[in-house]
Design a protein around this motif. Sequence first.
Motif, mmCIF file in Angstrom:
data_model
loop_
_atom_site.group_PDB
_atom_site.id
_atom_site.type_symbol
_atom_site.label_atom_id
_atom_site.label_comp_id
_atom_site.label_asym_id
_atom_site.label_seq_id
_atom_site.Cartn_x
_atom_site.Cartn_y
_atom_site.Cartn_z
ATOM 1 N N LYS A 143 -1.933 -0.990 -3.794
ATOM 2 C CA LYS A 143 -3.106 -0.186 -3.439
ATOM 3 C C LYS A 143 -2.644 1.236 -3.150
ATOM 4 O O LYS A 143 -1.780 1.445 -2.300
ATOM 5 N N ASP A 192 -3.818 4.779 -1.815
ATOM 6 C CA ASP A 192 -4.851 5.476 -1.054
ATOM 7 C C ASP A 192 -4.667 6.977 -1.242
ATOM 8 O O ASP A 192 -3.673 7.549 -0.798
ATOM 9 N N LYS A 223 0.271 5.562 0.526
ATOM 10 C CA LYS A 223 -0.650 6.669 0.777
ATOM 11 C C LYS A 223 -0.204 7.898 -0.005
ATOM 12 O O LYS A 223 0.981 8.205 -0.087
ATOM 13 N N LYS A 268 -9.549 7.436 -0.601
ATOM 14 C CA LYS A 268 -10.119 6.686 -1.722
ATOM 15 C C LYS A 268 -9.061 5.731 -2.274
ATOM 16 O O LYS A 268 -7.955 6.155 -2.622
ATOM 17 N N SER A 269 -9.411 4.447 -2.369
ATOM 18 C CA SER A 269 -8.424 3.434 -2.755
ATOM 19 C C SER A 269 -8.488 3.112 -4.247
ATOM 20 O O SER A 269 -9.575 2.994 -4.828
ATOM 21 N N HIS A 270 -7.317 2.968 -4.854
ATOM 22 C CA HIS A 270 -7.194 2.569 -6.257
ATOM 23 C C HIS A 270 -6.240 1.381 -6.351
ATOM 24 O O HIS A 270 -5.221 1.348 -5.652
ATOM 25 N N ASN A 271 -6.552 0.421 -7.228
ATOM 26 C CA ASN A 271 -5.609 -0.641 -7.570
ATOM 27 C C ASN A 271 -4.772 -0.130 -8.739
ATOM 28 O O ASN A 271 -5.312 0.135 -9.820
ATOM 29 N N GLU A 323 0.841 -1.203 0.000
ATOM 30 C CA GLU A 323 0.000 0.000 0.000
ATOM 31 C C GLU A 323 0.876 1.252 0.000
ATOM 32 O O GLU A 323 1.999 1.244 0.514
#
Length: 224
Positions: free
Chosen positions: A59, A61, A4, A65-68, A2
């Motif tokens: 991922k 963030d 951010k 709002k999360s995006h792949n 992940e």
Amino acid sequence: MELKAQPRTELGKKVKALRRAGFLPAVVYGEKVKSQPIAVPYKDFEKVYREAGESTLIKLDVDGKSHNVLIHDIKNDPLKGIPLHADFYAVRMDKEIRTKVSIEFFGESPAVKNEGGILVRVMQELEVEALPQDLPRELRIDLSGLAAFGSKLFVKDIPTPKGVKILAEPDEVVVLIEAPRSEEELAALEQVSTAAAPEEVKTEREIKEETKVVEETAGEEKEE
């Protein structure tokens, strides 16, 4: 993995202050995802990029709002070799995509170890097609079967992870072993290579982009 990020309002030359604060200017976009300027902590980006490369799903963030995404493109400082900007491509999890994956060579060739053979890596990466969650970090190929001069490994010799399709002909050569050359042969090859080397011709756009990056970098150092 992940990462951010935060929305970014600094554009153009204003991103210099952002970089000095330890953030990497970036943009996220993709199918049904509108292009959005963002910034990611530089140290966090470096850590994720070392592990993920450009073919592993992460991922992202952005302010909750999360995006792949895949790390799609990185613009590097030509002098320092550090990232100046990154693109994140948001993918659909139900749609296959194509991307290039690096080849990891492992094992030791007996022809190289015992006979002094020359290992020639014909390919360094291959284009593959897969769902985002199936994309491999790398494709591995074992060199320990290369036991004689002239031995070759082909695309079909690479173990393919489940759900992954390699977009190359099975009989294309990936790596081979050549017999060692004498000093006279190496000298002759070097002369031919020097004589035949084409002059690198850059487009006007490439020259302008490089000049712009150098000027921006020099300006930042001067301000510092």
